[in-house]
Design a protein around this motif. Structure first.
Motif, PDB file in Angstrom:
ATOM      1  N   UNK A 122      80.538 133.815   6.334  1.00  0.00           N
ATOM      2  CA  UNK A 122      80.829 134.779   5.255  1.00  0.00           C
ATOM      3  C   UNK A 122      80.825 136.427   5.961  1.00  0.00           C
ATOM      4  N   UNK A 123      80.212 136.329   6.965  1.00  0.00           N
ATOM      5  CA  UNK A 123      80.525 137.393   7.268  1.00  0.00           C
ATOM      6  C   UNK A 123      81.259 138.533   7.587  1.00  0.00           C
ATOM      7  N   UNK A 124      82.543 137.104   8.126  1.00  0.00           N
ATOM      8  CA  UNK A 124      84.215 137.346   7.778  1.00  0.00           C
ATOM      9  C   UNK A 124      84.558 137.957   6.914  1.00  0.00           C
ATOM     10  N   UNK A 125      84.354 137.436   6.492  1.00  0.00           N
ATOM     11  CA  UNK A 125      85.553 137.168   5.028  1.00  0.00           C
ATOM     12  C   UNK A 125      84.849 138.947   4.044  1.00  0.00           C
ATOM     13  N   UNK A 126      83.331 138.634   4.307  1.00  0.00           N
ATOM     14  CA  UNK A 126      82.585 140.672   3.803  1.00  0.00           C
ATOM     15  C   UNK A 126      83.743 141.545   4.576  1.00  0.00           C
ATOM     16  N   UNK A 127      83.492 141.785   6.086  1.00  0.00           N
ATOM     17  CA  UNK A 127      84.524 142.140   6.665  1.00  0.00           C
ATOM     18  C   UNK A 127      85.988 142.791   5.935  1.00  0.00           C
ATOM     19  N   UNK A 128      86.271 141.733   6.375  1.00  0.00           N
ATOM     20  CA  UNK A 128      87.930 141.804   6.037  1.00  0.00           C
ATOM     21  C   UNK A 128      88.254 141.992   4.389  1.00  0.00           C
ATOM     22  N   UNK A 129      88.236 141.036   3.756  1.00  0.00           N
ATOM     23  CA  UNK A 129      88.389 141.394   2.373  1.00  0.00           C
ATOM     24  C   UNK A 129      87.186 141.878   1.290  1.00  0.00           C
ATOM     25  N   UNK A 130      86.333 142.286   1.528  1.00  0.00           N
ATOM     26  CA  UNK A 130      85.039 142.708   0.466  1.00  0.00           C
ATOM     27  C   UNK A 130      84.993 141.982  -0.235  1.00  0.00           C
ATOM     28  N   UNK A 131      85.226 140.646  -0.017  1.00  0.00           N
ATOM     29  CA  UNK A 131      84.634 139.534  -0.974  1.00  0.00           C
ATOM     30  C   UNK A 131      83.258 138.035  -0.124  1.00  0.00           C
ATOM     31  N   UNK A 132      82.720 138.420  -1.438  1.00  0.00           N
ATOM     32  CA  UNK A 132      81.839 137.677  -0.617  1.00  0.00           C
ATOM     33  C   UNK A 132      81.350 136.324  -1.360  1.00  0.00           C
ATOM     34  N   UNK A 133      80.835 135.865  -0.589  1.00  0.00           N
ATOM     35  CA  UNK A 133      80.917 133.807  -1.439  1.00  0.00           C
ATOM     36  C   UNK A 133      79.584 133.754  -1.874  1.00  0.00           C
ATOM     37  N   UNK A 134      79.792 133.088  -3.471  1.00  0.00           N
ATOM     38  CA  UNK A 134      78.533 132.207  -3.609  1.00  0.00           C
ATOM     39  C   UNK A 134      77.580 131.514  -2.335  1.00  0.00           C
ATOM     40  N   UNK A 135      76.089 132.489  -2.577  1.00  0.00           N
ATOM     41  CA  UNK A 135      74.809 131.244  -2.116  1.00  0.00           C
ATOM     42  C   UNK A 135      75.210 129.591  -2.368  1.00  0.00           C
ATOM     43  N   UNK A 136      75.630 129.277  -3.431  1.00  0.00           N
ATOM     44  CA  UNK A 136      76.011 127.876  -3.293  1.00  0.00           C
ATOM     45  C   UNK A 136      76.992 127.420  -2.206  1.00  0.00           C
ATOM     46  N   UNK A 137      77.610 128.084  -1.433  1.00  0.00           N
ATOM     47  CA  UNK A 137      78.360 127.601  -0.127  1.00  0.00           C
ATOM     48  C   UNK A 137      77.355 126.896   0.522  1.00  0.00           C
ATOM     49  N   UNK A 138      76.180 127.591   0.791  1.00  0.00           N
ATOM     50  CA  UNK A 138      75.336 126.997   1.923  1.00  0.00           C
ATOM     51  C   UNK A 138      74.591 125.640   1.363  1.00  0.00           C
ATOM     52  N   UNK A 139      74.708 125.092   0.619  1.00  0.00           N
ATOM     53  CA  UNK A 139      74.106 124.110   0.494  1.00  0.00           C
ATOM     54  C   UNK A 139      75.106 122.669   0.993  1.00  0.00           C
ATOM     55  N   UNK A 140      76.511 123.408   1.633  1.00  0.00           N
ATOM     56  CA  UNK A 140      77.285 122.512   2.323  1.00  0.00           C
ATOM     57  C   UNK A 140      76.497 121.891   3.344  1.00  0.00           C
ATOM     58  N   UNK A 141      75.837 123.468   4.056  1.00  0.00           N
ATOM     59  CA  UNK A 141      74.437 122.734   5.580  1.00  0.00           C
ATOM     60  C   UNK A 141      73.515 121.898   5.150  1.00  0.00           C
ATOM     61  N   UNK A 142      73.028 122.236   4.121  1.00  0.00           N
ATOM     62  CA  UNK A 142      71.775 121.340   4.106  1.00  0.00           C
ATOM     63  C   UNK A 142      72.623 119.423   3.475  1.00  0.00           C
ATOM     64  N   UNK A 143      72.908 119.523   3.163  1.00  0.00           N
ATOM     65  CA  UNK A 143      74.137 117.983   3.529  1.00  0.00           C
ATOM     66  C   UNK A 143      74.177 117.873   4.398  1.00  0.00           C
ATOM     67  N   UNK A 144      75.065 118.501   5.580  1.00  0.00           N
ATOM     68  CA  UNK A 144      75.762 117.668   6.014  1.00  0.00           C
ATOM     69  C   UNK A 144      74.047 118.066   7.573  1.00  0.00           C
TER      70      UNK A 144
END
Length: 171
Positions: A122-144
């Motif tokens: 998420x940090x790399x995406x923000x630095x490169x494209x100033x695009x932020x992902x939704x915090x729902x993106x972090x649910x994947x880690x919980x499921x994993x």
């Protein structure tokens, strides 16, 4: 309380490691692989092998798998590679500590490792494209992390079989 029997594990086959990484990659490239709540299977398998076989699966394999995922996802070249290398480094660094705990408590370490990997992405995406992902993106880690006991049982199963079965010998 009945004690849990300890298993003496057989050495893991390098072919089996390669197959598990290939299957994880194939699971990631499925169309449903980018839905919210579907974990990054490559990251999960890299963490598993980094914890259980740190001398066989290291940061070089993590880097190559990251480049494959970068090409597949059409993301910035090196984004997944950097996240996987850091993930692999910390999994290898913590492997003795994680294995000390029972499987249910290992989930917390895995959650932290997977979350840190996603936060790097998420940090790399923000630095490169100033695009932020939704915090729902972090649910994947919980499921994993919740899948960690199942992944551990499945990937350790070939190592638990005995070389020659003998009913008189308990090991």
């Amino acid at each position: 309380m009945k004690p849990i029997p300890e298993h003496i594990l057989l050495p893991v086959s390098p072919v089996f490691i390669a197959i598990t990484l290939a299957v994880a990659f194939l699971l990631n490239i499925q169309p449903w692989g980018h839905w919210v709540g579907v974990p990054d299977f490559v990251a999960l398998v890299l963490v598993f092998w980094g914890i259980h076989q740190p001398r066989r699966v290291g940061m070089g394999i993590a880097f190559c798998m990251g480049l494959l995922m970068d090409v597949n996802d059409a993301t910035l070249l090196g984004e997944n590679a950097l996240a996987y290398v850091l993930l692999s480094y910390f999994a290898i660094t913590l492997h003795r500590r994680v294995l000390w705990f029972p499987l249910k408590k290992q989930v917390w370490y895995i959650l932290i490792l997977l979350l840190s990997s996603q936060l790097v992405q998420m940090f790399i995406q923000f630095i490169v494209s100033h695009r932020t992902s939704s915090w729902l993106y972090l649910i994947d880690s919980g499921v994993g992390a919740l899948l960690w006991p199942l992944v551990t049982m499945v990937l350790l199963a070939p190592q638990r079989r005995s070389v020659d079965t003998d009913l008189d010998r308990p090991l």
